[in-house]
Design a protein around this motif. Structure first.
Motif, short mmCIF file in Angstrom:
data_model
loop_
_atom_site.label_atom_id
_atom_site.label_comp_id
_atom_site.label_asym_id
_atom_site.label_seq_id
_atom_site.Cartn_x
_atom_site.Cartn_y
_atom_site.Cartn_z
N ILE A 290 1.62 23.37 -16.71
CA ILE A 290 3.01 23.15 -16.29
C ILE A 290 3.75 24.48 -16.22
O ILE A 290 4.43 24.79 -15.23
CB ILE A 290 3.72 22.18 -17.27
CG1 ILE A 290 3.12 20.78 -17.13
CG2 ILE A 290 5.22 22.14 -17.01
CD1 ILE A 290 3.50 19.83 -18.25
N PHE A 294 5.15 26.00 -12.65
CA PHE A 294 6.60 26.18 -12.44
C PHE A 294 6.93 27.65 -12.23
O PHE A 294 7.77 28.00 -11.39
CB PHE A 294 7.41 25.59 -13.59
CG PHE A 294 7.71 24.13 -13.40
CD1 PHE A 294 8.75 23.72 -12.57
CD2 PHE A 294 6.95 23.15 -14.02
CE1 PHE A 294 9.01 22.37 -12.37
CE2 PHE A 294 7.21 21.80 -13.84
CZ PHE A 294 8.24 21.40 -13.00
N PHE A 296 5.03 29.75 -10.85
CA PHE A 296 4.58 29.99 -9.47
C PHE A 296 5.69 29.63 -8.46
O PHE A 296 5.93 30.34 -7.50
CB PHE A 296 3.32 29.16 -9.22
CG PHE A 296 2.76 29.30 -7.83
CD1 PHE A 296 1.88 30.33 -7.52
CD2 PHE A 296 3.09 28.39 -6.82
CE1 PHE A 296 1.35 30.45 -6.24
CE2 PHE A 296 2.56 28.50 -5.55
CZ PHE A 296 1.69 29.54 -5.25
N THR A 297 6.39 28.50 -8.74
CA THR A 297 7.41 28.04 -7.79
C THR A 297 8.69 28.86 -7.89
O THR A 297 9.52 28.85 -6.99
CB THR A 297 7.77 26.57 -8.05
OG1 THR A 297 8.30 26.47 -9.38
CG2 THR A 297 6.57 25.66 -7.92
N LEU B 16 5.45 15.96 -15.00
CA LEU B 16 5.90 17.30 -14.62
C LEU B 16 4.89 17.99 -13.72
O LEU B 16 5.26 18.71 -12.79
CB LEU B 16 6.16 18.14 -15.87
CG LEU B 16 7.52 17.95 -16.54
CD1 LEU B 16 7.58 18.71 -17.85
CD2 LEU B 16 8.64 18.41 -15.60
N LEU B 17 3.59 17.78 -13.99
CA LEU B 17 2.55 18.39 -13.14
C LEU B 17 2.60 17.79 -11.74
O LEU B 17 2.44 18.49 -10.73
CB LEU B 17 1.17 18.21 -13.76
CG LEU B 17 0.84 19.19 -14.91
CD1 LEU B 17 -0.50 18.85 -15.53
CD2 LEU B 17 0.84 20.63 -14.39
N SER B 19 5.25 16.53 -10.25
CA SER B 19 6.42 16.98 -9.48
C SER B 19 6.27 18.44 -9.04
O SER B 19 6.61 18.80 -7.92
CB SER B 19 7.71 16.78 -10.29
OG SER B 19 7.81 17.76 -11.28
N VAL B 20 5.70 19.29 -9.89
CA VAL B 20 5.60 20.71 -9.53
C VAL B 20 4.54 20.92 -8.44
O VAL B 20 4.73 21.72 -7.53
CB VAL B 20 5.38 21.60 -10.78
CG1 VAL B 20 3.97 21.50 -11.31
CG2 VAL B 20 5.70 23.07 -10.42
N PHE B 21 3.45 20.17 -8.47
CA PHE B 21 2.43 20.34 -7.43
C PHE B 21 2.86 19.70 -6.10
O PHE B 21 2.45 20.15 -5.04
CB PHE B 21 1.05 19.86 -7.90
CG PHE B 21 0.34 20.93 -8.67
CD1 PHE B 21 -0.19 22.03 -7.99
CD2 PHE B 21 0.26 20.91 -10.05
CE1 PHE B 21 -0.80 23.06 -8.69
CE2 PHE B 21 -0.34 21.92 -10.75
CZ PHE B 21 -0.88 23.02 -10.08
N ARG B 23 5.82 20.01 -5.05
CA ARG B 23 6.61 21.10 -4.46
C ARG B 23 5.73 22.23 -3.94
O ARG B 23 5.90 22.71 -2.83
CB ARG B 23 7.58 21.62 -5.53
CG ARG B 23 8.54 22.68 -5.00
CD ARG B 23 9.43 23.19 -6.12
NE ARG B 23 10.29 24.25 -5.61
CZ ARG B 23 11.53 24.06 -5.18
NH1 ARG B 23 12.05 22.86 -5.21
NH2 ARG B 23 12.24 25.09 -4.73
N ILE B 24 4.72 22.61 -4.74
CA ILE B 24 3.86 23.73 -4.35
C ILE B 24 3.08 23.40 -3.08
O ILE B 24 3.01 24.20 -2.14
CB ILE B 24 2.89 24.08 -5.51
CG1 ILE B 24 3.67 24.70 -6.68
CG2 ILE B 24 1.80 25.05 -5.04
CD1 ILE B 24 2.86 24.87 -7.95
N PRO B 106 -2.13 27.95 -9.80
CA PRO B 106 -1.86 27.22 -8.55
C PRO B 106 -2.62 27.82 -7.37
O PRO B 106 -3.11 27.09 -6.51
CB PRO B 106 -0.35 27.38 -8.37
CG PRO B 106 0.18 27.57 -9.76
CD PRO B 106 -0.89 28.30 -10.51
#
Lengths: 487, 124
Positions: A290, A294, A296-297, B16-17, B19-21, B23-24, B106
């Motif tokens: 996580i 994050f 990375f973003t 959380l993983l 939602s973040v992936f 976005r990525i 990522p």
């Protein structure tokens, strides 16, 4: 008026005198031929009474040894001899103890006409004396050689008699111990209350102990001892005999055993944590993933001035860090060496165990139900007790891995005098003939590498050291382990 | 009317993983759907054209390999896990297109997904 006794009268008087003498006596001529003797003469030599020996030779009647014949010769030459204690070997070989006196007797003209012998049989007295002496020496050997300390003291605690073993324990010399040393000088004050209890036992039961305490040695060192004692009376006065065992070696041995036990518990805990490593890794990997994703973003979000996502990413990163930190904290707490004895809430024990097991159990469809219905606390080692619960949960997890329905129930409830922790699972159960085996060290039904076989044996040892029991409850169709701890 | 572009399905019980992936991967121009519940994911996969499935191994109720067994054989499948112990399990399964150890960066996942991303952004 002068009375003269002679002739037949004289002989009669002599016989009367002999008859009434309190000792055995016989009168001999110069050739040691019997002239007269009394009834006691033969019995004094261990022979039956009743025979008349007058006219017989002394040496033909009794086995008189050469030494005595010499005495007779010397007395016929004018000497008088006696012995306070001597022996006579009877014809049958038995030994009689005698006291005797031999003296010459003379005619009116002064010439020696023979001897008169007095004999008193003292066999019983001598034998009793020997027995007493033997007993005395036996008792004194026992007193001197005993490895157990022995001590006689007055009711006031003044020492009267101490054996070498006791002197060795307290490090004083015999002179010092006999020179007015007292029990109280050697007893630390912290035992005052215990001492009163033991004195009360002496008064009511005439005994005290077993009583464990310490003595202050002459060199100031404290020596652990176990006492047992009893009351004796001598000339109307009461005394205390005490038996004192030095517990130094025993205590050292107990200490080493306890040390080994604690090491084994710790090693088993670390082994268990090793087996759970995969689930800990998973619990830490997720937060790490996580954080990284994050971060990375963030690069793009900053460039795009996406304030909302920047805030969200920072919050997510901090939350993930806190999550990973909590796991590490739980691990560190559990991995610690033994904690001090304290009042431990059962709810805390269960919570700490759950912290470690949650990751492992929250996978692949295992339903875990936890019901803590007690606010009880027990005295003991919190981490060790958690270790027991972790071990039972781990076993339960392994047991349900291949079961069609997968559930584990962990509950804690109050019962009279005890608090009970139950761990039940839907696994195939423990085979009926393995009841005792599952608690044996190195016994395992898990595949090689999956279990040390020490979990349940160590768990049982932990529970028992807390005064409780750990057993398999056979009253239910599934597997149920039951920990009972005194409240 | 054109068919919607094939989507990347991302499955992990950790919200959380997901939602973040989301976005990525969307940032790379892909269509992405994420699921924290594998059952919902399977329902979706069965009724939509799928480019690739990315799935976590260790989840409540069913494992990543259980999900794989219920996905059509033609769908590429990337399995993710922090569990070293399952490596041999995965090695024996020819259906697993790629296996990715957690934690991963990522970039690593993006590189594996390269062939399934729209050409305009691929390699960019």
């Amino acid at each position: 008026m002068k009375v003269a006794i002679g002739g037949e009268d004289g002989l009669q008087v002599l016989r009367e005198v002999l008859r009434t003498l309190p000792v055995a006596a016989a009168l001999f001529d110069r050739d040691m031929r019997y002239l007269a003797h009394n009834e006691g003469w033969l019995p004094a030599h261990g022979e039956p009474a009743g025979r008349d020996l007058v006219g017989l030779m002394h040496y033909d009647v009794l086995p008189i040894r050469d030494e005595w014949r010499e005495v007779h010769r010397r007395c016929l030459a004018g000497g008088t001899e006696d012995r306070g204690e001597d022996f006579f070997v009877r014809a049958d070989g038995q030994r009689e103890h005698l006291r005797w006196k031999v003296a010459p007797w003379r005619r009116p003209d002064g010439e020696i006409a023979g001897v008169i012998i007095y004999v008193e049989r003292i066999t019983e007295q001598v034998e009793t004396q020997h027995r007493l002496a033997e007993r005395e020496s036996m008792i004194s050997d026992l007193f001197d050689q005993s490895p157990v300390g022995l001590n006689l003291c007055s009711m006031e605690g003044l020492w009267i008699k101490s054996n070498p073993a006791f002197l060795d324990i307290i490090g004083y010399t015999q002179e010092e111990a006999d020179g007015g040393l007292s029990y109280w000088q050697l007893t630390p004050r912290k035992y005052d209350a215990d001492e009163m209890t033991q004195l009360e036992h002496l008064r009511t039961r005439r005994r005290y102990g077993p009583y464990e305490k310490e003595f202050i040695r002459k060199d100031g060192r404290l020596v652990p001892v176990r006492l047992n004692g009893f009351l004796v009376e001598r000339e109307g006065k009461a005394y205390i005999w005490s038996l004192i065992e030095d517990l130094t070696t025993q205590r050292a041995l107990e200490g080493r055993l306890e040390e080994e036990r604690i090491k084994a518990i710790h090693a088993s805990k670390l082994a268990m944590m090793g087996q759970m490593a995969a689930s800990f890794a998973h619990e830490i990997n997720n937060p790490l993933g996580i954080i990284d994703a994050f971060a990375f973003t963030l690069e793009n979000a900053i460039a795009a001035h996406d304030a909302a996502h920047i805030d969200a990413a920072i919050a997510a990163i901090r939350d993930a860090t806190a999550r990973a930190g909590k796991i590490v904290h739980g691990l560190r707490k559990f991995a610690r060496a033994r904690d001090e004895v304290a009042q431990v809430q059962i709810a805390t024990v269960v919570d700490d165990a759950m912290d470690l097991c949650r990751a492992r159990i929250r996978t692949h469809g295992v339903q875990l139900e936890v019901a803590v219905e007690t606010s009880a606390s027990v005295r003991g080692h919190a981490i060790e007790l958690s270790q027991v619960v972790v071990n039972l949960l781990n076993n339960a997890f392994d047991a349900v891995a291949d079961a069609p329905s997968k559930w584990i129930r962990l509950s804690a409830v109050d019962r009279p005098d005890v608090v009970v922790i139950l761990v039940e699972d839907s696994g195939s159960g423990v085979a009926a003939d393995l009841d005792a085996d599952v608690f044996r060290p190195f016994f395992t039904t898990k595949p090689v590498g999956a279990g040390t076989g020490l979990g349940l044996s160590i768990s049982r040892s932990i529970v028992e050291s807390h005064g409780g029991t750990l057993r398999l409850d056979r009253s239910v169709p599934h597997t149920r382990f039951l920990v009972e701890l005194p409240r | 009317m054109t068919t919607p572009p094939p989507v990347i399905v991302y499955i992990d019980d950790e919200p959380l993983l997901c939602s973040v992936f989301q976005r990525i991967l969307e940032g790379s121009g892909a269509s992405v759907v994420t699921f924290t519940d594998p059952e919902h994911a399977l329902a979706y996969v069965g009724s939509h054209p799928i480019a690739v499935v990315v799935c976590d191994y260790r989840m409540p109720m069913i494992s990543g390999l259980d999900v794989l067994a219920r996905v059509e054989a033609s769908v590429p499948f990337i399995l993710i896990s922090g569990d070293i112990a399952i490596a041999s399990l995965v090695a024996r399964n020819p259906r697993v297109t790629h296996f990715l150890y957690k934690p991963f960066q990522p970039e690593t996942l993006l590189a594996l997904l390269g062939p399934y991303l729209p050409p305009s952004t691929a390699g960019g």
